[in-house]
Each structure stands twice: as C-alpha cells, then as structure tokens.
Design a protein around this motif. Structure first.
Motif, short mmCIF file in Angstrom:
data_model
loop_
_atom_site.label_atom_id
_atom_site.label_comp_id
_atom_site.label_asym_id
_atom_site.label_seq_id
_atom_site.Cartn_x
_atom_site.Cartn_y
_atom_site.Cartn_z
N TYR A 124 0.86 -1.18 0.00
CA TYR A 124 0.00 0.00 0.00
C TYR A 124 0.90 1.23 0.00
O TYR A 124 2.08 1.15 0.32
CB TYR A 124 -0.94 0.01 1.22
CG TYR A 124 -0.21 0.09 2.53
CD1 TYR A 124 0.27 -1.05 3.16
CD2 TYR A 124 0.05 1.32 3.14
CE1 TYR A 124 0.98 -0.98 4.35
CE2 TYR A 124 0.75 1.41 4.33
CZ TYR A 124 1.21 0.26 4.93
OH TYR A 124 1.93 0.34 6.10
N GLY A 128 -2.05 4.55 3.57
CA GLY A 128 -3.06 3.60 3.12
C GLY A 128 -4.46 4.18 3.21
O GLY A 128 -4.72 5.09 3.99
N ASP A 132 -7.37 -0.19 1.68
CA ASP A 132 -6.08 -0.86 1.90
C ASP A 132 -6.07 -1.59 3.26
O ASP A 132 -5.57 -2.70 3.37
CB ASP A 132 -4.92 0.16 1.89
CG ASP A 132 -4.69 0.77 0.52
OD1 ASP A 132 -4.95 0.08 -0.49
OD2 ASP A 132 -4.23 1.92 0.47
#
Ligand SMILES: Cc1cc2nc3c(=O)[nH]c(=O)nc-3n(C[C@H](O)[C@H](O)[C@H](O)COP(=O)(O)O)c2cc1C
Length: 151
Positions: A124, A128, A132
């Motif tokens: 990610y 994130g 994610d």
C-alpha cells in the motif's frame, strides 16, 4: 487468532496504518493484532511464533535494481529478522512506499522477501486508504490460516 506483526516506522505512516488495522480488526472480527515496533533501541530477541513484517521503503541512490542501492532506515527490523533463526518464523511481508519512486516502489519489502525467502503478501502507499486496511487485514489473516493449516 492472533496476528503478530513486527514493523518499523520512521515517519509514522506505518504506525498509523497498523493502528487503523487494529481498529478495523476490533470492529469486524475476533482477530487480535499484536504489533511491535522495532527501533534502534530494540535489542535482538528470539521470535517464538509466526510473525509478519510491515516495512516501508527507504532507499538512497542507484535505481535499486542493478546499480547501487543503499538501505538507509529499516536496518533494525532487518537485523531483528536476521537474528538467529527468527527468519524461520517470518511468514509474510507487507511493503509500503510511494509510487512516485516508480521501479523502486516497495523495493525494501521485495528485497526482504528475496533475502529471507518469504512472500510479499501485499502493498500500500503511504498511510493507506480504508480499502487498503481491509485488503491487507484480510491478506494477513488468510496467510496465517494457510500457514497454520499446513504446519
Ligand atoms: C528518504 C526517503 C526515501 C524513500 N525511498 C522510497 C523508495 O525508494 N521507494 C518507495 O516506494 N518509497 C520510498 N519512500 C517513501 C516511504 O517508504 C513512505 O513515505 C512510507 O510511508 C514511510 O513510512 P513510515 O512513515 O512508517 O516511515 C521514501 C521516503 C523517504 C523519506
């Protein structure tokens, strides 16, 4: 089920991501995420149970593939995994980075994967997104379940 994570976070992004994943786990599952931050001050210790490594990318110089790449920040985590037989308990790596680095995106995680012979199970960018968090959480749980069944 307990998902064990060792991580390093120089700028706080990885730490923040893990906090969000712990909150997600609490509201969406019975899984507990036990995360330990490795710092310069951490001392080497033996890992007694399977764990994952969450590692951001900090490289300096070269293109990271075939000419000069220098790991500038994540060495304490590397040393903890390399200590005695700890690598045998490493069951997966999650890489984070910034796609602006192009070919070097999550290269630290990929280098860890090659060196320690462990799968990179996800990646990610930066802190994130919520998606994610969900995706990586599911990947960790799935990998731990597969590993537990096979061993
Ligand atoms: C000096 C420096 C070098 C970096 N090199 C890379 C890189 O080679 N590849 C990459 O994908 N991200 C690179 N990044 C981005 C970081 O991996 C990203 O910001 C990450 O979220 C930092 O995690 P942390 O805040 O938990 O330390 C670099 C960041 C810095 C500050």
């Amino acid at each position: 089920m307990i998902v064990r994570i060792l991580y390093i976070s120089l700028g706080g992004n990885t730490h923040h991501f893990i906090k969000k994943m712990q909150a997600y786990a609490q509201t969406h599952s019975t899984v507990e995420i036990d995360a330990e931050e490795i710092t310069d001050a951490s001392f080497d210790k033996l890992e007694q149970a399977p764990f994952f490594a969450l590692v951001p990318t900090y490289l300096d110089g070269g293109n990271g593939i075939d000419n000069g790449v220098k790991e500038i920040m994540t060495n304490p985590l590397f040393e903890q995994i390399e200590y005695q037989n700890n690598r045998d308990q490493l069951i997966g790596i999650v890489g984070s980075g910034n796609k602006n680095f192009n070919i070097q995106y999550i290269l630290t995680a990929r280098r860890y994967g090659d060196y320690f012979d462990a799968p990179v199970i996800g990646d990610y960018e930066l802190r994130g997104t919520d998606q994610d968090v969900e995706r990586i959480f599911n990947a960790l749980v799935q990998r731990l379940e597969e590993y537990t069944q096979a061993n």
